[in-house]
Design an enzyme around this catalytic site. Structure first.
Site, short mmCIF file in Angstrom:
data_model
loop_
_atom_site.label_atom_id
_atom_site.label_comp_id
_atom_site.label_asym_id
_atom_site.label_seq_id
_atom_site.Cartn_x
_atom_site.Cartn_y
_atom_site.Cartn_z
N ASN A 92 23.27 6.62 24.64
CA ASN A 92 24.78 6.90 24.73
C ASN A 92 25.15 8.07 23.39
OD1 ASN A 92 27.86 6.92 24.94
ND2 ASN A 92 27.73 4.89 24.28
N TRP A 93 25.32 9.27 23.99
CA TRP A 93 25.45 10.46 22.86
C TRP A 93 26.87 10.27 22.36
CZ3 TRP A 93 22.82 15.33 25.18
CH2 TRP A 93 21.47 15.05 25.36
N LYS A 94 27.84 9.62 23.09
CA LYS A 94 29.38 9.70 22.99
C LYS A 94 29.64 11.18 22.84
CE LYS A 94 28.56 5.12 20.79
NZ LYS A 94 28.93 3.92 19.98
N HIS B 55 32.51 0.54 28.32
CA HIS B 55 32.19 0.47 26.84
C HIS B 55 33.43 0.19 25.91
CE1 HIS B 55 30.95 2.02 23.00
NE2 HIS B 55 29.67 2.19 23.54
N GLU C 272 34.52 1.18 23.35
CA GLU C 272 35.49 2.19 22.63
C GLU C 272 36.42 2.40 23.77
OE1 GLU C 272 32.24 5.00 21.45
OE2 GLU C 272 31.77 3.48 19.93
N GLU D 110 27.02 -5.60 24.03
CA GLU D 110 27.28 -4.82 22.60
C GLU D 110 28.25 -5.79 22.01
OE1 GLU D 110 25.97 -0.75 23.44
OE2 GLU D 110 28.04 -0.82 23.97
N GLY E 73 27.79 0.88 15.49
CA GLY E 73 27.96 1.78 14.84
C GLY E 73 28.37 1.28 13.24
N SER F 177 23.78 -1.00 16.80
CA SER F 177 23.03 -0.64 15.58
C SER F 177 21.50 -0.95 15.90
CB SER F 177 23.41 -1.35 14.41
OG SER F 177 24.60 -0.84 14.04
N GLY G 184 23.42 3.94 20.59
CA GLY G 184 24.38 5.12 20.02
C GLY G 184 23.62 5.92 19.14
N GLY G 185 23.92 5.76 17.83
CA GLY G 185 23.67 6.55 16.81
C GLY G 185 22.25 7.03 16.66
P1 PGA Z 1 25.31 2.19 17.98
O1 PGA Z 1 26.34 2.20 19.16
O2 PGA Z 1 23.90 2.19 18.51
O3 PGA Z 1 25.55 3.42 17.24
O4 PGA Z 1 25.71 1.03 17.30
C1 PGA Z 1 25.94 1.53 20.45
C2 PGA Z 1 26.76 1.69 21.64
O5 PGA Z 1 27.96 1.97 21.36
O6 PGA Z 1 26.57 2.03 22.98
#
Ligand code: PGA
Length: 253
Positions: free
Chosen positions: A9-11, A98, A100, A170, A176, A216, A237-238
């Site tokens: 997930n590149w966001k 998600h 967010e 999640e 993050g 993470s 994500g990251g």
């Molecule tokens: P993260 O994000 O790996 O940067 O913690 C995961 C996500 O939000 O899908």
């Protein structure tokens, strides 16, 4: 047998040239080293990069997913993207719910349910996120919260429709933040989610559903997370923004 999945997930990250570099970096690594058996890689770039990514994915090293979709068919919704559009661009997956989007854009379980319906109608497999915030975990409410998210977002589906669903657990406190759920915490929640699915749709459907962990997840902790019987991969994500890290996570099965 259910699939192991690693989805990136590149966001809202990367310029076009950087995104192109990331995908070609992933391709180069996958040309040298095949993914483990039964492992599917999915890239979820921002909308404007979907076509560039589906062009690359014609070689079938990975599938492509979107990060969001509108809950209406089509029409006067300025700035929005429909499931029909995604389908017409060979997008096969889409992240829904998600944390967010739930926190910043008011995505409720009812909206999640409508988005899921749109995706299924258009042959796109939803990756449905669930997970508790820190206060809920501290108040031991995590199971209640996840039960509500899964029940209200998904349990209107028929068993046949549900077969298209991928779930991502999640814990919001782990996204993050560098704080990962312990393998035991992940396994406990994944087993709980599989139990909910079994109660609703039966054991066979539950056993066929891929349940991913997100929060993470990195090359250094992926192996011990994925070693759990109910953890079928990760939503990353990251660490998905860097070709080598992302591919190393996919190699961790
Ligand atoms: P993260 O994000 O790996 O940067 O913690 C995961 C996500 O939000 O899908």
């Amino acid at each position: 047998m259910r699939k192991n999945i690693v989805a990136g997930n590149w966001k809202m990250n990367k310029r076009f040239d950087e995104a192109d570099e990331l995908v070609s970096g992933i391709m180069d690594l996958l040309e040298k080293q095949e993914l483990p058996q039964n492992t599917l890689m999915i890239l979820c770039p921002p909308f404007p990069y979907l076509e560039m990514c589906t062009d690359y994915s014609n070689d079938s090293y990975f599938a492509i997913g979107a990060q969001n979709v509108n809950d209406n068919d089509r029409g006067a919704y300025t700035g929005e993207v429909s499931a029909e559009m995604l389908n017409s661009m060979e997008v096969e997956y889409c992240i829904v719910g998600h944390s967010e989007r739930r926190a910043y854009y008011g995505e409720t379980d009812a909206i999640v349910a409508r988005k899921v319906d749109q995706l299924i109608k258009n042959d796109i497999r939803p990756i449905v996120c669930c997970g508790e915030v820190l206060e809920e975990r501290e108040g031991n409410k995590q199971f209640e919260v996840v039960r509500r998210q899964i029940t209200d977002g998904l349990f209107h589906l028929s068993a046949e429709q549900f077969a298209n669903i991928v779930i991502a657990y999640e814990p919001v406190w782990a996204i993050g933040t560098g704080k990962t759920a312990t393998p035991a915490q992940a396994q406990e929640m994944h087993a709980f989610i599989r139990g909910l699915i079994a109660d609703k749709y039966g054991k066979e459907v539950a056993e066929a559903t891929s349940i991913l962990y997100g929060g993470s997840c990195k090359p250094t902790n992926a192996k011990e997370l994925f070693a759990n019987p109910d953890v079928d991969g990760g939503l990353i994500g990251g660490a998905s923004l860097q070709a080598e890290d992302f591919v190393n996570i996919a190699m961790a099965f």
